[in-house]
Design a protein around this motif. Structure first.
Motif, PDB file in Angstrom:
ATOM      1  N   ASP A  60       1.451  -0.505  -6.513  1.00  0.00           N
ATOM      2  CA  ASP A  60       2.183   0.523  -7.252  1.00  0.00           C
ATOM      3  C   ASP A  60       2.989  -0.199  -8.328  1.00  0.00           C
ATOM      4  O   ASP A  60       3.397  -1.353  -8.159  1.00  0.00           O
ATOM      5  CB  ASP A  60       3.110   1.304  -6.322  1.00  0.00           C
TER       6      ASP A  60
ATOM      7  N   ASP B  19      -0.339   9.625  -8.820  1.00  0.00           N
ATOM      8  CA  ASP B  19      -1.221   9.887  -7.681  1.00  0.00           C
ATOM      9  C   ASP B  19      -0.701   9.317  -6.368  1.00  0.00           C
ATOM     10  O   ASP B  19      -1.240   9.628  -5.300  1.00  0.00           O
ATOM     11  CB  ASP B  19      -2.632   9.354  -7.952  1.00  0.00           C
ATOM     12  N   ARG B  20       0.357   8.482  -6.408  1.00  0.00           N
ATOM     13  CA  ARG B  20       0.838   7.845  -5.179  1.00  0.00           C
ATOM     14  C   ARG B  20       2.366   7.864  -5.044  1.00  0.00           C
ATOM     15  O   ARG B  20       2.925   7.107  -4.236  1.00  0.00           O
ATOM     16  CB  ARG B  20       0.336   6.395  -5.121  1.00  0.00           C
ATOM     17  N   ASN B  21       3.019   8.737  -5.798  1.00  0.00           N
ATOM     18  CA  ASN B  21       4.477   8.759  -5.789  1.00  0.00           C
ATOM     19  C   ASN B  21       5.007  10.187  -5.800  1.00  0.00           C
ATOM     20  O   ASN B  21       4.414  11.078  -6.412  1.00  0.00           O
ATOM     21  CB  ASN B  21       5.030   8.016  -7.012  1.00  0.00           C
TER      22      ASN B  21
ATOM     23  N   ARG C  52       0.855  -1.194   0.000  1.00  0.00           N
ATOM     24  CA  ARG C  52       0.000   0.000   0.000  1.00  0.00           C
ATOM     25  C   ARG C  52       0.890   1.243   0.000  1.00  0.00           C
ATOM     26  O   ARG C  52       1.944   1.268   0.647  1.00  0.00           O
ATOM     27  CB  ARG C  52      -0.931   0.003   1.215  1.00  0.00           C
ATOM     28  N   PHE C  53       0.418   2.285  -0.699  1.00  0.00           N
ATOM     29  CA  PHE C  53       1.224   3.481  -0.903  1.00  0.00           C
ATOM     30  C   PHE C  53       0.405   4.726  -0.589  1.00  0.00           C
ATOM     31  O   PHE C  53      -0.774   4.811  -0.946  1.00  0.00           O
ATOM     32  CB  PHE C  53       1.746   3.523  -2.338  1.00  0.00           C
ATOM     33  N   ASP C  54       1.057   5.685   0.058  1.00  0.00           N
ATOM     34  CA  ASP C  54       0.378   6.901   0.493  1.00  0.00           C
ATOM     35  C   ASP C  54       0.271   7.925  -0.632  1.00  0.00           C
ATOM     36  O   ASP C  54       1.197   8.089  -1.436  1.00  0.00           O
ATOM     37  CB  ASP C  54       1.142   7.544   1.656  1.00  0.00           C
ATOM     38  N   SER C  55      -0.838   8.639  -0.648  1.00  0.00           N
ATOM     39  CA  SER C  55      -0.998   9.763  -1.556  1.00  0.00           C
ATOM     40  C   SER C  55      -0.144  10.930  -1.070  1.00  0.00           C
ATOM     41  O   SER C  55      -0.122  11.229   0.125  1.00  0.00           O
ATOM     42  CB  SER C  55      -2.459  10.202  -1.623  1.00  0.00           C
TER      43      SER C  55
ATOM     44  N   ARG D 208      -4.535   5.871   1.248  1.00  0.00           N
ATOM     45  CA  ARG D 208      -3.664   4.771   0.855  1.00  0.00           C
ATOM     46  C   ARG D 208      -4.205   4.118  -0.417  1.00  0.00           C
ATOM     47  O   ARG D 208      -5.410   3.874  -0.557  1.00  0.00           O
ATOM     48  CB  ARG D 208      -3.544   3.729   1.959  1.00  0.00           C
ATOM     49  N   PHE D 209      -3.288   3.837  -1.331  1.00  0.00           N
ATOM     50  CA  PHE D 209      -3.620   3.147  -2.572  1.00  0.00           C
ATOM     51  C   PHE D 209      -3.071   1.723  -2.520  1.00  0.00           C
ATOM     52  O   PHE D 209      -1.989   1.486  -1.982  1.00  0.00           O
ATOM     53  CB  PHE D 209      -3.011   3.877  -3.775  1.00  0.00           C
TER      54      PHE D 209
END
Length: 507
Positions: free
Chosen positions: A360, A394-396, A331-334, A356-357
């Motif tokens: 990735d 959107d997440r990096n 999971r990856f943070d916005s 959280r997405f």
């Protein structure tokens, strides 16, 4: 040698000839004697007939300007100080005796001093060093295990890094920069099948030993030229790259000497995810390289590479085209959005917890091309590379990475093994991260500059004084360090000018 050539590669040529057979015999003799001076023993055949065996990452070498030494773990450093030491190069004949049993070892020391002459966080000078002790065992010769080999290496890292203390840039100034430690790096066994066309590697592995490698880029000092910096910035703990390897399994299929397919499944976080309030550096969480984590969300990487004889309309100018991609199941943070829908992280009334997405991924493409060969000289001329990598915005923090460069080996008469290089790296801050900066201004919680991108220019010259010993002055210019971070007074960090000198000893 860091990577022993496999039997498939010892066939020597993309297009087999009698010259390729002699080439293979020369390389075999060199490996058996435990020396890394293979290139100097090879006959000077035209490039269309045969390619050198030790391209970075273990692939056919198509870049004529691949440098003699490098900090990149994908490279088999060429030349050994053993030759210059004469009868003292192999005390008691131990190295030769071990080589007869299939055991080879290499000691490589890199020491470097760097100075941030202007810009960045502040001016300052550092010294850093890395001792790499690697061991390879041909298990067929050692215990009769056909088609198998064992590899491990340890690092002793000391000193301090310029990027961390002074430059504050995204693409680390040096490829050996890491926190001081003595650590295990890789530890694996590889088994080859189908006449060495298919191989399975299992153990603790680093992704930057075989994936996304530009042979023309190995002369450069900046770490971004080794592994695309977009991965190092966005993956948990920086991903399974130097100095943090992780348990993995890698499959590789080479249906022809020109074409290869490979894929690997890694534990997706070499240091593990800490508690929310713990900001301990990943290198400290896995201080010795022996965490051997297997329960984190996985990282999947795949790549196809084609080493061709010449581009259309050219002759004697080989190259390699590569296409790859990766996907992480974590999971990856916005960079911008709060977990409460409709709110931004910069909003004082937001929860402060990022949305959280799930997952990735990224794609990369690369062209590594010899563009000029010195007439009548096998290993002299110019080669160039272009590498592009992209991830979702959107997440990096970074969504686009591009690097390119040109290297020239043997430019000056009487200096056949020196390599000159000019390169550039561009890392673009993602739209979501830039929008966070605008939101911070809008809500009155920030007044710093809007981040946009970081661009690094590097010029370097590697001089071989004797086989196994190189000196390398280096100059880097970093535009908008950190993508345009603010200093203590809220103004954009000034462009940084970095100068350094590296010495490499290979035994």
């Amino acid at each position: 040698m860091r990577k022993k050539p496999t039997r498939a590669r010892l066939s020597g040529a993309l297009h087999p000839t009698r010259g390729g057979s002699v080439l293979a015999l020369s390389a075999l003799l060199c490996a058996a004697s435990g020396q890394a001076e293979a290139q100097s023993l090879l006959p000077q055949f035209p490039l269309p007939l045969a390619l050198p065996l030790t391209g970075a990452g273990g692939d056919p070498q198509t870049a004529v300007a691949q440098s003699r030494t490098s900090d990149q773990v994908s490279v088999t450093n060429q030349g050994s100080l053993q030759d210059a030491l004469g009868p003292y190069g192999d005390p008691f004949g131990l190295r030769a005796a071990l080589a007869e049993r299939g055991i080879t070892y290499v000691l490589t020391y890199i020491g470097e001093g760097f100075s941030n002459a202007a810009g960045g966080l502040r001016r300052g000078t550092t010294y850093g060093g890395r001792l790499d002790t690697s061991l390879d065992i041909d298990l067929d010769r050692f215990v009769g295990w056909s088609g198998a080999r064992f590899h491990t290496d340890f690092f002793q890292i000391h000193g301090h890094g310029l990027s961390r203390l002074y430059a504050n840039n995204l693409t680390t100034v040096s490829g050996i920069e890491a926190l001081p430690s003595t650590r295990l790096f890789e530890l694996w066994i590889e088994q080859r099948f189908l006449d060495d066309r298919f191989s399975v590697k299992i153990g603790q592995i680093s992704a930057d030993t075989e994936f996304a490698i530009a042979q023309s880029a190995v002369v450069f000092v900046n770490a971004g030229f080794g592994w695309p910096n977009v991965g190092a910035v966005v993956l948990p703990s920086g991903g399974p790259i130097y100095p943090l390897a992780t348990p993995a399994i890698r499959l590789k299929y080479e249906p022809t000497l020109e074409l290869s397919f490979q894929g690997a499944l890694f534990n997706g976080d070499p240091a593990g995810t800490p508690p929310a309030s713990d900001d301990t550096d990943p290198q400290r969480r896995n201080r010795t390289g022996t965490s051997f984590r297997v329960n984190d969300p996985a990282l999947l990487i795949g790549e196809v590479a084609y080493a061709y004889r010449s581009l259309p309309g050219t002759d004697h100018l080989p190259g390699t085209a590569t296409l790859g991609g990766w996907y992480h199941f974590g999971r990856f943070d916005s960079p911008r959005l709060d977990e409460v829908r409709g709110r931004f992280l910069a909003d004082p009334e937001a929860s402060g917890i990022a949305r959280r997405f799930r997952g990735d991924g990224g794609l990369y493409a690369m062209l590594d091309q010899t563009i000029y060969r010195e007439p009548g000289r096998e290993n002299a001329g110019a080669s160039a590379f272009l590498r592009v990598s992209a991830v979702p915005s959107d997440r990096n923090l970074i969504d686009l990475y591009v690097d390119a460069g040109i290297a020239y080996r043997g430019l000056f008469a009487g200096r056949p093994n020196d390599t000159l290089g000019f390169g550039v790296i561009h890392s673009r801050i993602s739209p979501a991260a830039r929008a966070f900066d605008r939101d911070a201004r809008l809500f009155g919680v920030g007044s710093g500059p809007l981040r946009s991108s970081e661009t690094v220019f590097e010029a370097t010259y590697q001089a071989e004084l004797v086989p196994g010993f190189t000196l390398q002055p280096d100059l880097q210019y970093v535009m908008r360090p950190g993508g345009g971070l603010a200093d203590a007074r809220g103004r954009r960090l000034r462009n940084a000018t970095v100068m350094g000198l590296r010495a490499t000893i290979n035994y």
